[in-house]
Design an enzyme around this catalytic site. Structure first.
Site, mmCIF file in Angstrom:
data_model
loop_
_atom_site.group_PDB
_atom_site.id
_atom_site.type_symbol
_atom_site.label_atom_id
_atom_site.label_comp_id
_atom_site.label_asym_id
_atom_site.label_seq_id
_atom_site.Cartn_x
_atom_site.Cartn_y
_atom_site.Cartn_z
ATOM 1 N N SER A 49 -19.623 -8.688 -47.141
ATOM 2 C CA SER A 49 -20.301 -7.745 -48.048
ATOM 3 C C SER A 49 -21.566 -7.138 -47.471
ATOM 4 O O SER A 49 -22.157 -6.244 -48.099
ATOM 5 C CB SER A 49 -20.622 -8.435 -49.377
ATOM 6 N N LYS A 52 -21.761 -3.450 -47.380
ATOM 7 C CA LYS A 52 -22.286 -2.597 -48.445
ATOM 8 C C LYS A 52 -23.642 -1.993 -48.087
ATOM 9 O O LYS A 52 -24.058 -1.005 -48.704
ATOM 10 C CB LYS A 52 -22.366 -3.389 -49.746
ATOM 11 N N SER A 114 -23.333 -7.111 -55.766
ATOM 12 C CA SER A 114 -22.376 -7.033 -54.661
ATOM 13 C C SER A 114 -20.994 -6.614 -55.155
ATOM 14 O O SER A 114 -19.965 -7.104 -54.678
ATOM 15 C CB SER A 114 -22.288 -8.380 -53.924
ATOM 16 N N LYS A 216 -29.096 -8.349 -47.884
ATOM 17 C CA LYS A 216 -27.758 -8.450 -48.452
ATOM 18 C C LYS A 216 -27.065 -9.721 -47.997
ATOM 19 O O LYS A 216 -27.170 -10.112 -46.830
ATOM 20 C CB LYS A 216 -26.923 -7.239 -48.039
#
Length: 373
Positions: A49, A52, A114, A216
């Site tokens: 993720s 992202k 997320s 993140k």
């Protein structure tokens, strides 16, 4: 270069806290982009993720270009909901299927929660399809300087030919902080409520250290537990990337240890500033006999604490400089070394133009150039 303090080569440096488990990791100085420590920094990894962040960067860039707006109505499509919604095994934002939400809120659903569904919906809004959006991701990645990355989706679930490296991801984080601070700030939001469902940010460091403001997390079975983190203390910012950790807690513990080590053991110095002369050189056959040289952008260096006094600057400039010279024209290079290794360099440019002199001045200078040679 600013006046040197006394050398402190014996400054005590803490031992590097190598992560207890990781396939790749690094600590990068934000100001210089210099990797302070790391392992397997250019080895391909699945970004999970953390992908992202690339999606967020593309959205911010497209918004800056005027092609989308924060109040655009973004549809949570059937595909986005089925591939990334609450009925899947991955993270989801909670926006209802076949309903619209403001783009800025959908962004927060992707950054904070997320949400895979939010990432797909945003990709479809920007580019029509997630596949077309991936082309934009790769284009922007190349502009950032991510040389060993390739994206095929906006959310980061495992897919063939979807990969990056710890170094590339750190460069991405650095670019995001630098280029789009407003969108970057979404990553420090601790929790978000969508459609009556409140979910926390999975970055545990936001609760542990007030200097941490992003960036993140990522996780799936092939990637392991991953974290791209950033913190600012005073004027210094660091970025840490840990890929392939064993657990949510371990990736947070090790990432914070790396950040603490980086702040404790390194410091960033601004050596030369634009607009301030670094040197003056003689000019032949010009209306002026001298030209001042400087840098066009700040020259910074990140180094072990206490070693500033050991830096050695040097200039590489031509033996003879002949007019005309344009303002901003590169004349040479300034290099700064530590222990015989170049740690920073920048072009030296002319601070002002020097026009060609008249015939007799050129003739006179030609004679003296011949004489001195």
């Amino acid at each position: 270069m600013p006046r040197r303090p006394p050398s402190r080569s014996a400054w005590p440096s803490p031992r590097l806290p190598r992560p207890s488990q990781a396939t790749a990791w690094l600590v990068m100085d934000y100001a210089t982009g210099q990797v302070l420590a790391g392992e397997n920094v250019d080895e391909r990894v699945e970004p999970a993720s953390i992908t992202k962040v690339m999606t967020s960067y593309v959205i911010a860039a497209e918004m800056a270009a005027g092609r989308i707006k924060p109040d655009d109505r973004v549809l949570m499509s059937e595909r986005a909901w089925r591939e990334g919604g609450a009925r899947t095994d991955g993270s989801f934002s909670g926006f209802p299927v076949n309903e619209y939400a403001p783009l800025s809120e959908m962004e927060k659903g992707m950054a904070v929660q997320s949400g895979n569904d939010a990432a797909i919906a945003l990709a479809e809004h920007v580019a029509g399809t997630q596949e077309a959006f991936a082309d934009l991701m790769n284009s922007y990645a190349a502009k950032i300087g991510m040389k060993n990355s390739h994206f095929v989706n906006a959310h980061g679930l495992s897919a063939p030919e979807h990969y990056s490296t710890a170094r590339d991801l750190a460069l991405l984080g650095r670019a995001f902080v630098r280029d789009y601070p407003e969108q970057y700030a979404y990553n420090k939001i601790k929790e978000l409520t969508v459609n009556g469902i409140t979910q926390p940010n999975r970055n545990l460091l936001l609760w542990r250290d007030s200097s941490v403001d992003g960036i993140k997390t990522g996780h799936h079975s092939k990637a392991g537990y991953c974290l791209m983190s950033s913190a600012q203390r005073g004027d210094q910012r660091l970025i840490a990337v840990l890929m392939g950790g064993a657990s949510e807690r371990q990736r947070a513990d090790d990432s914070l240890a790396l950040l603490n080590w980086g702040f404790r053991s390194h410091e960033t110095h601004r050596l030369y500033e634009p607009g301030k002369p670094v040197a003056s050189l003689k000019v032949w056959k010009g209306k002026a006999d001298q030209v001042q040289l400087g840098v066009s952008r700040p020259l910074l260096v990140s180094m072990a604490r206490g070693r500033y006094g050991d830096l050695k600057p040097a200039m590489e400039v031509p033996r003879s400089l002949v007019a005309p010279i344009a303002a901003g024209q590169q004349i040479g290079t300034v290099k700064v070394s530590l222990d015989g290794q170049v740690v920073a360099e920048a072009p030296l440019v002319a601070a002002a133009a020097v026009e060609e002199a008249g015939f007799f001045k050129r003739l006179w200078d030609a004679f003296w150039m011949w004489w001195e040679s």
